[in-house]
Design a protein around this motif. Structure first.
Motif, PDB file in Angstrom:
ATOM      1  N   LYS A   1       0.851  -1.186   0.000  1.00  0.00           N
ATOM      2  CA  LYS A   1       0.000   0.000   0.000  1.00  0.00           C
ATOM      3  C   LYS A   1       0.889   1.240   0.000  1.00  0.00           C
ATOM      4  N   VAL A   2       0.558   2.194  -0.838  1.00  0.00           N
ATOM      5  CA  VAL A   2       1.244   3.485  -0.839  1.00  0.00           C
ATOM      6  C   VAL A   2       0.344   4.440  -0.064  1.00  0.00           C
ATOM      7  N   LEU A   3       0.927   5.098   0.946  1.00  0.00           N
ATOM      8  CA  LEU A   3       0.177   5.967   1.845  1.00  0.00           C
ATOM      9  C   LEU A   3       0.693   7.402   1.769  1.00  0.00           C
ATOM     10  N   LEU A   4      -0.228   8.346   1.781  1.00  0.00           N
ATOM     11  CA  LEU A   4       0.132   9.759   1.931  1.00  0.00           C
ATOM     12  C   LEU A   4      -0.203  10.164   3.354  1.00  0.00           C
ATOM     13  N   LEU A   5       0.708  10.910   3.979  1.00  0.00           N
ATOM     14  CA  LEU A   5       0.530  11.343   5.364  1.00  0.00           C
ATOM     15  C   LEU A   5       0.255  12.842   5.408  1.00  0.00           C
ATOM     16  N   ASN A   6      -0.607  13.219   6.310  1.00  0.00           N
ATOM     17  CA  ASN A   6      -0.969  14.627   6.464  1.00  0.00           C
ATOM     18  C   ASN A   6       0.138  15.407   7.160  1.00  0.00           C
TER      19      ASN A   6
ATOM     20  N   PHE B   1      -1.570  21.110  -3.865  1.00  0.00           N
ATOM     21  CA  PHE B   1      -0.361  20.375  -4.237  1.00  0.00           C
ATOM     22  C   PHE B   1      -0.591  18.870  -4.100  1.00  0.00           C
ATOM     23  N   VAL B   2      -1.279  18.468  -3.050  1.00  0.00           N
ATOM     24  CA  VAL B   2      -1.589  17.049  -2.837  1.00  0.00           C
ATOM     25  C   VAL B   2      -2.491  16.543  -3.967  1.00  0.00           C
ATOM     26  N   VAL B   3      -3.479  17.320  -4.337  1.00  0.00           N
ATOM     27  CA  VAL B   3      -4.366  16.946  -5.442  1.00  0.00           C
ATOM     28  C   VAL B   3      -3.544  16.784  -6.726  1.00  0.00           C
ATOM     29  N   HIS B   4      -2.631  17.711  -6.958  1.00  0.00           N
ATOM     30  CA  HIS B   4      -1.779  17.640  -8.151  1.00  0.00           C
ATOM     31  C   HIS B   4      -0.943  16.354  -8.156  1.00  0.00           C
ATOM     32  N   ILE B   5      -0.385  15.994  -7.024  1.00  0.00           N
ATOM     33  CA  ILE B   5       0.422  14.763  -6.922  1.00  0.00           C
ATOM     34  C   ILE B   5      -0.431  13.533  -7.223  1.00  0.00           C
TER      35      ILE B   5
ATOM     36  N   VAL C   1       7.011  10.761  -5.544  1.00  0.00           N
ATOM     37  CA  VAL C   1       6.260  11.733  -4.739  1.00  0.00           C
ATOM     38  C   VAL C   1       7.203  12.496  -3.813  1.00  0.00           C
ATOM     39  N   MET C   2       8.083  11.765  -3.141  1.00  0.00           N
ATOM     40  CA  MET C   2       9.008  12.419  -2.199  1.00  0.00           C
ATOM     41  C   MET C   2       9.946  13.389  -2.925  1.00  0.00           C
ATOM     42  N   ASP C   3      10.478  12.980  -4.065  1.00  0.00           N
ATOM     43  CA  ASP C   3      11.364  13.865  -4.837  1.00  0.00           C
ATOM     44  C   ASP C   3      10.623  15.114  -5.305  1.00  0.00           C
ATOM     45  N   PHE C   4       9.414  14.929  -5.822  1.00  0.00           N
ATOM     46  CA  PHE C   4       8.627  16.051  -6.315  1.00  0.00           C
ATOM     47  C   PHE C   4       8.292  17.023  -5.185  1.00  0.00           C
ATOM     48  N   ALA C   5       7.914  16.490  -4.032  1.00  0.00           N
ATOM     49  CA  ALA C   5       7.598  17.341  -2.871  1.00  0.00           C
ATOM     50  C   ALA C   5       8.827  18.123  -2.419  1.00  0.00           C
ATOM     51  N   ARG C   6       9.981  17.456  -2.358  1.00  0.00           N
ATOM     52  CA  ARG C   6      11.208  18.141  -1.925  1.00  0.00           C
ATOM     53  C   ARG C   6      11.588  19.248  -2.906  1.00  0.00           C
ATOM     54  N   ARG C   7      11.476  18.948  -4.214  1.00  0.00           N
ATOM     55  CA  ARG C   7      11.823  19.958  -5.222  1.00  0.00           C
ATOM     56  C   ARG C   7      10.934  21.189  -5.114  1.00  0.00           C
TER      57      ARG C   7
ATOM     58  N   HIS D   1       8.095  21.166  -0.082  1.00  0.00           N
ATOM     59  CA  HIS D   1       6.978  20.775   0.774  1.00  0.00           C
ATOM     60  C   HIS D   1       7.389  19.565   1.608  1.00  0.00           C
ATOM     61  N   PRO D   2       6.952  19.504   2.855  1.00  0.00           N
ATOM     62  CA  PRO D   2       7.339  18.394   3.734  1.00  0.00           C
ATOM     63  C   PRO D   2       6.443  17.147   3.607  1.00  0.00           C
ATOM     64  N   LEU D   3       5.700  17.035   2.524  1.00  0.00           N
ATOM     65  CA  LEU D   3       4.779  15.913   2.331  1.00  0.00           C
ATOM     66  C   LEU D   3       5.506  14.576   2.486  1.00  0.00           C
ATOM     67  N   GLN D   4       4.888  13.667   3.210  1.00  0.00           N
ATOM     68  CA  GLN D   4       5.463  12.339   3.424  1.00  0.00           C
ATOM     69  C   GLN D   4       4.623  11.293   2.689  1.00  0.00           C
TER      70      GLN D   4
END
Length: 124
Positions: free
Chosen positions: A47-52, A60-64, A106-112, A115-118
């Motif tokens: 399972k791939v999970l996104l964390l708040n 940005f989350v919607v875009h991802i 996702v992590m690379d895109f968020a860092r670029r 954003h601290p999205l996990q």
């Protein structure tokens, strides 16, 4: 040259019908050949999970979700709200390699985009 006068039961024409004694083996060595079927197991799924978090914008989350998980805008919006309200959401279930790739993307895109999205993965 083929001899059509031989009956079809002749061991020369049908070697599978030959008895164990015809090929020099003793009667005790003759056995039934069995075919074993091997069942292949399905690979474990992840399972791939996104964390708040309190900093990554909802847009940005919607875009991802649209970009990396192929969701429609409406689907992505619903998942984003689940992440926002419940703290996390499953965004997909994949084989190990695919899940690992998606998490990395996702992590690379968020860092670029600073954003601290996990995004994580866990065995189903």
């Amino acid at each position: 040259m083929r001899n059509d006068s031989l009956p079809p039961e002749d061991p020369v024409l049908h070697p599978l019908m030959a008895s164990a004694g015809d090929d020099g083996e003793s009667e005790g060595d003759a056995g039934l050949a069995t075919k074993t079927k091997t069942r292949t197991q399905r690979p474990p799924m992840y399972k791939v999970l996104l964390l708040n978090d309190d900093y990554t914008p909802m847009e940005f989350v919607v875009h991802i979700l649209e970009r990396f998980f192929g969701m429609t805008h409406a689907q992505a919006f619903e998942i984003m709200l689940t992440v926002h309200k419940k703290g996390l959401a499953v965004v997909g279930v994949y084989s190990f390699e695919v899940a690992e790739t998606k998490v990395g993307q996702v992590m690379d895109f968020a860092r670029r985009h600073q954003h601290p999205l996990q995004c994580t993965m866990e065995k189903e």
